[in-house]
Design a protein around this motif. Structure first.
Motif, PDB file in Angstrom:
ATOM      1  N   THR A   1      -7.366   3.675 -40.315  1.00  0.00           N
ATOM      2  CA  THR A   1      -6.628   2.996 -41.388  1.00  0.00           C
ATOM      3  C   THR A   1      -5.606   2.019 -40.819  1.00  0.00           C
ATOM      4  O   THR A   1      -5.088   1.175 -41.550  1.00  0.00           O
ATOM      5  CB  THR A   1      -5.888   4.004 -42.290  1.00  0.00           C
ATOM      6  OG1 THR A   1      -4.891   4.684 -41.513  1.00  0.00           O
ATOM      7  CG2 THR A   1      -6.849   5.003 -42.920  1.00  0.00           C
ATOM      8  N   TYR A   2      -5.314   2.142 -39.526  1.00  0.00           N
ATOM      9  CA  TYR A   2      -4.347   1.280 -38.838  1.00  0.00           C
ATOM     10  C   TYR A   2      -2.994   1.287 -39.548  1.00  0.00           C
ATOM     11  O   TYR A   2      -2.317   0.277 -39.631  1.00  0.00           O
ATOM     12  CB  TYR A   2      -4.884  -0.148 -38.702  1.00  0.00           C
ATOM     13  CG  TYR A   2      -6.102  -0.233 -37.809  1.00  0.00           C
ATOM     14  CD1 TYR A   2      -5.968  -0.378 -36.441  1.00  0.00           C
ATOM     15  CD2 TYR A   2      -7.386  -0.147 -38.340  1.00  0.00           C
ATOM     16  CE1 TYR A   2      -7.068  -0.446 -35.610  1.00  0.00           C
ATOM     17  CE2 TYR A   2      -8.506  -0.209 -37.518  1.00  0.00           C
ATOM     18  CZ  TYR A   2      -8.339  -0.354 -36.164  1.00  0.00           C
ATOM     19  OH  TYR A   2      -9.432  -0.426 -35.347  1.00  0.00           O
ATOM     20  N   ALA A   3      -2.579   2.465 -40.041  1.00  0.00           N
ATOM     21  CA  ALA A   3      -1.323   2.582 -40.775  1.00  0.00           C
ATOM     22  C   ALA A   3      -0.204   3.219 -39.948  1.00  0.00           C
ATOM     23  O   ALA A   3       0.957   2.855 -40.117  1.00  0.00           O
ATOM     24  CB  ALA A   3      -1.542   3.398 -42.050  1.00  0.00           C
ATOM     25  N   VAL A   4      -0.545   4.157 -39.055  1.00  0.00           N
ATOM     26  CA  VAL A   4       0.467   4.901 -38.302  1.00  0.00           C
ATOM     27  C   VAL A   4       0.311   4.611 -36.809  1.00  0.00           C
ATOM     28  O   VAL A   4      -0.724   4.933 -36.220  1.00  0.00           O
ATOM     29  CB  VAL A   4       0.350   6.420 -38.552  1.00  0.00           C
ATOM     30  CG1 VAL A   4       1.348   7.190 -37.698  1.00  0.00           C
ATOM     31  CG2 VAL A   4       0.533   6.734 -40.030  1.00  0.00           C
ATOM     32  N   VAL A   5       1.341   4.009 -36.214  1.00  0.00           N
ATOM     33  CA  VAL A   5       1.336   3.722 -34.778  1.00  0.00           C
ATOM     34  C   VAL A   5       1.775   4.984 -34.035  1.00  0.00           C
ATOM     35  O   VAL A   5       2.843   5.532 -34.298  1.00  0.00           O
ATOM     36  CB  VAL A   5       2.276   2.551 -34.426  1.00  0.00           C
ATOM     37  CG1 VAL A   5       2.333   2.327 -32.917  1.00  0.00           C
ATOM     38  CG2 VAL A   5       1.842   1.282 -35.127  1.00  0.00           C
ATOM     39  N   LYS A   6       0.936   5.442 -33.104  1.00  0.00           N
ATOM     40  CA  LYS A   6       1.257   6.602 -32.284  1.00  0.00           C
ATOM     41  C   LYS A   6       2.010   6.203 -31.015  1.00  0.00           C
ATOM     42  O   LYS A   6       2.827   6.957 -30.508  1.00  0.00           O
ATOM     43  CB  LYS A   6      -0.009   7.363 -31.889  1.00  0.00           C
ATOM     44  CG  LYS A   6      -0.742   7.983 -33.055  1.00  0.00           C
ATOM     45  CD  LYS A   6       0.091   9.043 -33.713  1.00  0.00           C
ATOM     46  CE  LYS A   6      -0.513  10.399 -33.517  1.00  0.00           C
ATOM     47  NZ  LYS A   6       0.258  11.476 -34.125  1.00  0.00           N
ATOM     48  N   ARG A   7       1.696   5.023 -30.469  1.00  0.00           N
ATOM     49  CA  ARG A   7       2.329   4.571 -29.230  1.00  0.00           C
ATOM     50  C   ARG A   7       2.118   3.065 -29.096  1.00  0.00           C
ATOM     51  O   ARG A   7       1.107   2.530 -29.537  1.00  0.00           O
ATOM     52  CB  ARG A   7       1.695   5.274 -28.032  1.00  0.00           C
ATOM     53  CG  ARG A   7       2.323   4.910 -26.685  1.00  0.00           C
ATOM     54  CD  ARG A   7       1.662   5.667 -25.547  1.00  0.00           C
ATOM     55  NE  ARG A   7       1.869   7.094 -25.658  1.00  0.00           N
ATOM     56  CZ  ARG A   7       2.750   7.780 -24.926  1.00  0.00           C
ATOM     57  NH1 ARG A   7       3.505   7.166 -24.048  1.00  0.00           N
ATOM     58  NH2 ARG A   7       2.856   9.086 -25.082  1.00  0.00           N
TER      59      ARG A   7
END
Length: 75
Positions: free
Chosen positions: A19-25
């Motif tokens: 979904t490319y909504a939450v950046v992990k790093r």
């Protein structure tokens, strides 16, 4: 190749899923290569990932992040 910049720099956002909504790093590099280690994946996700969801940006001293290359990588 000349990039038209005073230095070469990139940022790579690693996302939680497609979904490319939450950046992990966010990885930062001064060459067109970067490493996202097994230890980093375990720290971010709890395990190694079979698919990584990435956006790669060339950094500009004038405008900051350029337009992203959006890509998933499956191993």
């Amino acid at each position: 190749a000349d990039l038209g910049e005073s230095s070469e720099a990139y940022q790579i956002d690693v996302f939680a899923d497609g979904t490319y909504a939450v950046v992990k790093r966010t990885l930062t590099t001064s060459s067109p290569a970067a490493a996202y280690t097994s230890a980093d994946q375990v720290a971010d996700f709890g395990s190694n990932q079979t698919t990584l969801y990435l956006k790669v940006y060339q950094m500009s001293s004038v405008i900051g992040r350029g337009y992203p290359l959006t890509q998933s990588i499956t191993r």
